[in-house]
Scaffold this active site. Structure first.
Site, short mmCIF file in Angstrom:
data_model
loop_
_atom_site.label_atom_id
_atom_site.label_comp_id
_atom_site.label_asym_id
_atom_site.label_seq_id
_atom_site.Cartn_x
_atom_site.Cartn_y
_atom_site.Cartn_z
N GLU A 1 -15.73 -19.72 -11.03
CA GLU A 1 -14.76 -20.81 -11.05
C GLU A 1 -14.56 -21.33 -12.46
OE1 GLU A 1 -15.20 -22.72 -6.67
OE2 GLU A 1 -16.75 -23.27 -8.08
N CYS B 1 -13.35 -26.14 -18.50
CA CYS B 1 -14.76 -25.83 -18.26
C CYS B 1 -14.83 -24.41 -17.73
CB CYS B 1 -15.31 -26.83 -17.25
SG CYS B 1 -17.01 -26.51 -16.76
N CYS C 1 -26.51 -17.34 -11.63
CA CYS C 1 -27.36 -17.68 -12.78
C CYS C 1 -28.81 -17.44 -12.41
CB CYS C 1 -27.17 -19.14 -13.17
SG CYS C 1 -28.16 -19.61 -14.62
N CYS D 1 -32.18 -23.55 -11.62
CA CYS D 1 -32.52 -24.97 -11.66
C CYS D 1 -32.44 -25.54 -10.24
CB CYS D 1 -31.58 -25.72 -12.60
SG CYS D 1 -31.67 -25.12 -14.28
N CYS E 1 -28.99 -27.20 -8.98
CA CYS E 1 -27.71 -26.57 -9.34
C CYS E 1 -27.32 -25.54 -8.29
CB CYS E 1 -27.84 -25.92 -10.71
SG CYS E 1 -26.40 -24.92 -11.15
N CYS F 1 -19.54 -31.22 -11.95
CA CYS F 1 -20.70 -30.50 -12.48
C CYS F 1 -21.61 -30.03 -11.37
CB CYS F 1 -21.57 -31.42 -13.34
SG CYS F 1 -20.78 -32.00 -14.79
#
Ligand code: SAH
Ligand code: SF4
Length: 384
Positions: A94, A107, A114, A118, A121, A356
């Site tokens: 995205e 962004c 990933c 984390c 996230c 975020c």
């Protein structure tokens, strides 16, 4: 089998120069190509009218400007726009455009999924699928800039472009942040090519301070970036000590705070501004107490920085909650009272899950993080 066409979006200036040299063309052709592709947003090689016809024909046979397959386009009530891009093998990433009065921030994503994982996230939760190519990274800016420009009202009048006092009226995206999906510094070479294009006057000509790389703290790559292309840096901190950061950002086990902060100091010598940004995601009863604010103040004393507090954007599987607004305020005021610069990030586009950490795309989880998490013990938060 036919050989796949070369994607011209994969080349920065040096790469394009080498490519045209390989075709026995003069070096200035590289500049012309960058200009056509990135400044004018032209994807049809035949339409590049100042290139010799024979060159255009041979280029059409072997190269292309590979369009990003946009599979969804959503607009939030506040004008924030989010695109979902198909990157093959059932993966999607995205990108988000956030319009403001004096700037337009894009962004962008650097990886499908990933590997850092984390705890807070949703991208990390999906596991890692693959690195985006340089063409896929810069392709996001290419697409957004030229797509958004179709609306003349979207074009910014920036007083400082290209020099202060000069009103530049051709741009929609004025700032780029690598805060989408993925850890940019774990896809270093492709990131670097894309960053160089962002700064190149023949491409997007953004100033180094308007391009921000956000990292969870890949220390050796921070040093390389400071030498290769020192754009603005944001470091995802999220905890004031190693015990807690080890749990929230597992990369901390490899690069603990002492090493990370030393790398920040080294980066500052080359950074485009005289401060760095630390991001701190506010998680209720995990990292948001007064004692932790005080520990953070001690940790960062002596480093020129700004702390950006991000209210946690929840997603169902995280099992975490957002700190209450008054808690975030109190935390910020402790930092401010200690003489630090601290801000609270405004949440934008949350009605279309564009804020975020909400960028989940649709990455197929090949690393089975999701499955593993089901069997994990509930986390006992340290340092409360
Ligand atoms: N991998 C890089 C860049 C992408 S994440 C990094 O970690 O810095 C961009 C920012 O969003 C990071 O500061 C990250 O910690 C933050 N973030 C991730 N998940 C979030 C969530 N659920 N709520 C709020 N912020 C989040
Ligand atoms: Fe990866 Fe950044 Fe998400 Fe951590 S916060 S899992 S580094 S994208």
């Amino acid at each position: 089998m036919t050989t796949p066409r070369t994607n011209l979006l994969d080349f920065d200036a040096a790469g394009m120069a080498a490519y045209v040299a390989g075709l026995n063309e003069k070096p200035f052709r590289a500049k012309q190509l960058l200009n056509w592709v990135h400044q004018r947003g032209v994807s049809d090689i035949a339409a590049m009218s100042d290139l010799a016809k024979t060159f255009r024909t041979s280029l059409t046979d072997r190269a292309e400007i590979k369009p990003l397959p946009v599979i969804r386009d959503e607009q939030a009530e506040d004008g924030t726009r989010k695109w979902l891009i198909d990157v093959g093998a059932k993966d999607a990433v995205e990108m988000v455009f956030i319009p403001e009065d004096d700037r337009g921030t894009l962004c962008i994503s650097s990886q499908a999924g990933c590997a850092v994982n984390c705890r807070f996230c949703s991208t990390g939760y999906q596991g890692f699928s693959r690195n985006l190519t340089a063409g896929e990274i810069i392709g996001q800016l290419w697409y957004a800039e030229h797509e958004l420009k179709k609306d003349p009202n979207a074009i910014l009048r920036l007083e400082e472009y290209p020099t202060p006092g000069y009103v530049y009226s051709g741009r929609v995206v004025s700032n780029v942040v690598l805060m989408g999906m993925g850890e940019p510094l774990l896809n270093y070479d492709n990131l670097l090519t894309a960053l160089r294009l962002m700064l190149d006057d023949n491409a997007y000509g953004l100033s180094r301070r308007r391009v921000t790389v956000s990292t969870s703290g890949v220390v050796p790559m921070m040093d390389r970036l400071s030498q290769d292309c020192p754009v603005a840096l944001a470091v995802s901190l999220h905890a004031p000590n190693d015990a807690l950061r080890d749990q929230l950002v597992p990369l901390n086990i490899k690069y603990p705070l002492r090493e990370l902060l030393a790398a920040c100091e080294r980066y500052l010598e080359f950074a485009p501004r005289d401060f760095l940004t630390f991001e701190y995601c506010m998680l209720e009863n995990v990292n948001d107490s007064d004692a932790q604010a005080k520990e953070l103040i001690r940790l960062l004393s002596g480093i020129k920085c700004k702390v950006n507090l991000i209210p946690f954007n929840p997603f169902p599987e995280s099992g975490l909650t957002r700190s209450l607004p008054q808690r975030v305020q109190a935390f910020m005021h402790l930092l401010l009272d200690a003489g630090m610069v601290a801000t609270i990030r405004k949440t934008r586009g949350s009605d279309i899950a564009a804020a975020c950490g909400q960028l989940a795309g649709d990455v197929v989880d090949r690393t089975r993080v999701r499955e593993r998490a089901l069997y994990e013990q509930p986390i006992e938060w340290v340092n409360r």
